[in-house]
Design a protein around this motif. Structure first.
Motif, PDB file in Angstrom:
ATOM      1  N   PRO A  49       0.017  -3.294 -37.874  1.00  0.00           N
ATOM      2  CA  PRO A  49      -0.265  -4.724 -37.714  1.00  0.00           C
ATOM      3  C   PRO A  49       0.819  -5.657 -38.222  1.00  0.00           C
ATOM      4  N   ASP A  50       1.776  -5.146 -38.990  1.00  0.00           N
ATOM      5  CA  ASP A  50       2.845  -6.015 -39.490  1.00  0.00           C
ATOM      6  C   ASP A  50       4.093  -5.950 -38.612  1.00  0.00           C
ATOM      7  N   ILE A  51       3.973  -5.308 -37.436  1.00  0.00           N
ATOM      8  CA  ILE A  51       5.110  -5.168 -36.532  1.00  0.00           C
ATOM      9  C   ILE A  51       4.724  -5.630 -35.138  1.00  0.00           C
ATOM     10  N   VAL A  52       5.530  -6.524 -34.563  1.00  0.00           N
ATOM     11  CA  VAL A  52       5.431  -6.880 -33.152  1.00  0.00           C
ATOM     12  C   VAL A  52       6.353  -5.940 -32.384  1.00  0.00           C
ATOM     13  N   TYR A  53       5.836  -5.359 -31.294  1.00  0.00           N
ATOM     14  CA  TYR A  53       6.588  -4.362 -30.521  1.00  0.00           C
ATOM     15  C   TYR A  53       6.499  -4.704 -29.039  1.00  0.00           C
ATOM     16  N   PHE A  54       7.608  -4.497 -28.327  1.00  0.00           N
ATOM     17  CA  PHE A  54       7.610  -4.809 -26.894  1.00  0.00           C
ATOM     18  C   PHE A  54       8.714  -4.039 -26.175  1.00  0.00           C
ATOM     19  N   ILE A  55       8.486  -3.830 -24.888  1.00  0.00           N
ATOM     20  CA  ILE A  55       9.507  -3.357 -23.954  1.00  0.00           C
ATOM     21  C   ILE A  55       9.568  -4.378 -22.829  1.00  0.00           C
ATOM     22  N   LYS A  56      10.782  -4.753 -22.415  1.00  0.00           N
ATOM     23  CA  LYS A  56      10.956  -5.741 -21.352  1.00  0.00           C
ATOM     24  C   LYS A  56      11.850  -5.171 -20.250  1.00  0.00           C
ATOM     25  N   ASP A  57      11.701  -5.707 -19.044  1.00  0.00           N
ATOM     26  CA  ASP A  57      12.505  -5.243 -17.920  1.00  0.00           C
ATOM     27  C   ASP A  57      13.837  -5.979 -17.876  1.00  0.00           C
ATOM     28  N   ALA A  58      14.596  -5.772 -16.815  1.00  0.00           N
ATOM     29  CA  ALA A  58      15.940  -6.342 -16.710  1.00  0.00           C
ATOM     30  C   ALA A  58      15.926  -7.861 -16.602  1.00  0.00           C
ATOM     31  N   GLN A  59      14.784  -8.451 -16.271  1.00  0.00           N
ATOM     32  CA  GLN A  59      14.660  -9.912 -16.221  1.00  0.00           C
ATOM     33  C   GLN A  59      14.101 -10.477 -17.534  1.00  0.00           C
ATOM     34  N   GLY A  60      13.806  -9.591 -18.480  1.00  0.00           N
ATOM     35  CA  GLY A  60      13.270 -10.038 -19.762  1.00  0.00           C
ATOM     36  C   GLY A  60      11.776 -10.256 -19.754  1.00  0.00           C
ATOM     37  N   ALA A  61      11.078  -9.709 -18.743  1.00  0.00           N
ATOM     38  CA  ALA A  61       9.617  -9.842 -18.679  1.00  0.00           C
ATOM     39  C   ALA A  61       8.965  -8.684 -19.425  1.00  0.00           C
ATOM     40  N   TYR A  62       7.841  -8.960 -20.072  1.00  0.00           N
ATOM     41  CA  TYR A  62       7.137  -7.944 -20.847  1.00  0.00           C
ATOM     42  C   TYR A  62       6.571  -6.853 -19.937  1.00  0.00           C
ATOM     43  N   LEU A  63       6.863  -5.598 -20.291  1.00  0.00           N
ATOM     44  CA  LEU A  63       6.281  -4.436 -19.629  1.00  0.00           C
ATOM     45  C   LEU A  63       5.272  -3.730 -20.521  1.00  0.00           C
ATOM     46  N   VAL A  64       5.582  -3.677 -21.823  1.00  0.00           N
ATOM     47  CA  VAL A  64       4.723  -3.028 -22.822  1.00  0.00           C
ATOM     48  C   VAL A  64       4.679  -3.937 -24.046  1.00  0.00           C
ATOM     49  N   VAL A  65       3.498  -4.146 -24.600  1.00  0.00           N
ATOM     50  CA  VAL A  65       3.353  -4.919 -25.842  1.00  0.00           C
ATOM     51  C   VAL A  65       2.326  -4.221 -26.713  1.00  0.00           C
ATOM     52  N   ASN A  66       2.394  -4.472 -28.005  1.00  0.00           N
ATOM     53  CA  ASN A  66       1.346  -3.918 -28.879  1.00  0.00           C
ATOM     54  C   ASN A  66       0.298  -4.982 -29.188  1.00  0.00           C
ATOM     55  N   SER A  67      -0.768  -4.567 -29.831  1.00  0.00           N
ATOM     56  CA  SER A  67      -1.890  -5.467 -30.101  1.00  0.00           C
ATOM     57  C   SER A  67      -1.495  -6.626 -31.007  1.00  0.00           C
ATOM     58  N   THR A  68      -0.538  -6.397 -31.912  1.00  0.00           N
ATOM     59  CA  THR A  68      -0.126  -7.463 -32.832  1.00  0.00           C
ATOM     60  C   THR A  68       0.442  -8.646 -32.061  1.00  0.00           C
ATOM     61  N   LEU A  69       1.303  -8.380 -31.085  1.00  0.00           N
ATOM     62  CA  LEU A  69       1.885  -9.469 -30.294  1.00  0.00           C
ATOM     63  C   LEU A  69       0.793 -10.186 -29.502  1.00  0.00           C
ATOM     64  N   GLN A  70      -0.073  -9.429 -28.886  1.00  0.00           N
ATOM     65  CA  GLN A  70      -1.171 -10.028 -28.114  1.00  0.00           C
ATOM     66  C   GLN A  70      -2.013 -10.955 -28.988  1.00  0.00           C
ATOM     67  N   GLN A  71      -2.386 -10.484 -30.171  1.00  0.00           N
ATOM     68  CA  GLN A  71      -3.252 -11.260 -31.054  1.00  0.00           C
ATOM     69  C   GLN A  71      -2.547 -12.512 -31.566  1.00  0.00           C
ATOM     70  N   ARG A  72      -1.273 -12.384 -31.904  1.00  0.00           N
ATOM     71  CA  ARG A  72      -0.552 -13.545 -32.434  1.00  0.00           C
ATOM     72  C   ARG A  72      -0.289 -14.601 -31.367  1.00  0.00           C
ATOM     73  N   CYS A  73      -0.337 -14.175 -30.125  1.00  0.00           N
ATOM     74  CA  CYS A  73      -0.221 -15.139 -29.028  1.00  0.00           C
ATOM     75  C   CYS A  73      -1.567 -15.767 -28.690  1.00  0.00           C
ATOM     76  N   GLY A  74      -2.631 -15.329 -29.397  1.00  0.00           N
ATOM     77  CA  GLY A  74      -3.943 -15.891 -29.172  1.00  0.00           C
ATOM     78  C   GLY A  74      -4.559 -15.486 -27.851  1.00  0.00           C
ATOM     79  N   LEU A  75      -4.198 -14.306 -27.337  1.00  0.00           N
ATOM     80  CA  LEU A  75      -4.672 -13.838 -26.039  1.00  0.00           C
ATOM     81  C   LEU A  75      -5.736 -12.762 -26.202  1.00  0.00           C
ATOM     82  N   GLN A  76      -6.617 -12.659 -25.213  1.00  0.00           N
ATOM     83  CA  GLN A  76      -7.705 -11.686 -25.262  1.00  0.00           C
ATOM     84  C   GLN A  76      -7.265 -10.292 -24.841  1.00  0.00           C
TER      85      GLN A  76
END
Length: 244
Positions: free
Chosen positions: A23-50
């Motif tokens: 929970p203390d780490i935001v994690y992501f993978i993005k494509d060549a355009q910089g769009a999110y492909l993979v995110v962890n729950s911490t990033l989702q929650q901190r963005c206030g998304l369901q």
């Protein structure tokens, strides 16, 4: 051998499930355009998304309001364009959910079998509050107090090491143990923290705050503040007033 092992797995290994438990780490993978492909729950929650799916396929500029999203996207584009990693960048993150915190961000390019950059992977790890009761902290407490009292003319790292009666190497090592930062990063954080406080709690001119935290002029202060927080001091002050 590693590729052969990974090819045996039922699903491609992205690390998502592992980082969902950190929970203390935001994690992501993005494509060549910089769009999110993979995110962890911490990033989702901190963005206030369901749901994580609300982030997938979107770029930082589509998730974070300006100018913060622009900073993340500029970072991504530099890594994608140059192939040079971003390593342990000290940053203050302000998420759409209004969660705020210091972190160290690292982003690495991802390449295909032909060596072409096809995306990036990154983490932002929260900084933990130091334990002020430990011997490690007490060894550098004098230097910390000296720095706090002299921010208008910020002391050099050798000066602070002398205050702690250590070599520069010893001082840097102690600061890393206490704060999880090297000495230069810690001093920068101290100055930006003080600037944040003044921006939120006073109506002092930004030029005066710049001098108070050791910058020669407002322009130099604004550049460093924006590099660290993604916002200009004026934007940060305005955001603070909107929250209150």
């Amino acid at each position: 051998m590693i590729r052969a092992f990974l090819n045996q797995l039922d699903q491609p290994f992205t690390g998502e499930a592992l980082f969902d438990h950190l929970p203390d780490i935001v994690y992501f993978i993005k494509d060549a355009q910089g769009a999110y492909l993979v995110v962890n729950s911490t990033l989702q929650q901190r963005c206030g998304l369901q749901h994580k799916s609300q982030l997938l396929g979107r770029t930082p500029c589509e998730v974070f309001r300006a100018p913060l999203g622009n900073r993340f996207q500029e970072q991504d584009q530099r890594v994608l364009a140059t192939g040079k990693p971003l390593l342990s960048q000290l940053e203050l993150h302000v998420y759409p959910s209004r969660a705020v915190g210091w972190c160290l961000t690292t982003k690495l390019p991802l390449t295909n079998q032909d060596g072409e950059i096809v995306g990036l992977v990154g983490v932002s790890q929260d900084l933990q509050l130091p334990d002020y009761e430990t011997d490690e902290y007490q060894h550098v407490a004098t230097a910390i107090q000296y720095a706090e009292e002299h921010l208008s003319e910020p002391p050099s790292i050798p000066e602070l090491a002398a205050q702690a009666r250590m070599s520069r190497y010893q001082f840097d090592r102690r600061i890393r143990r206490v704060f999880g930062l090297n000495a230069s990063q810690w001093l920068l954080k101290l100055r930006i923290d003080q600037a944040q406080q003044q921006l939120h709690e006073t109506d002092d001119p930004i030029s005066a705050i710049a001098v108070d935290v050791g910058y020669a002029d407002q322009s130099a202060f604004t550049r460093q503040f924006r590099r660290t927080t993604g916002m200009t001091p004026q934007d940060y002050r305005r955001t603070g007033k909107q929250k209150s």
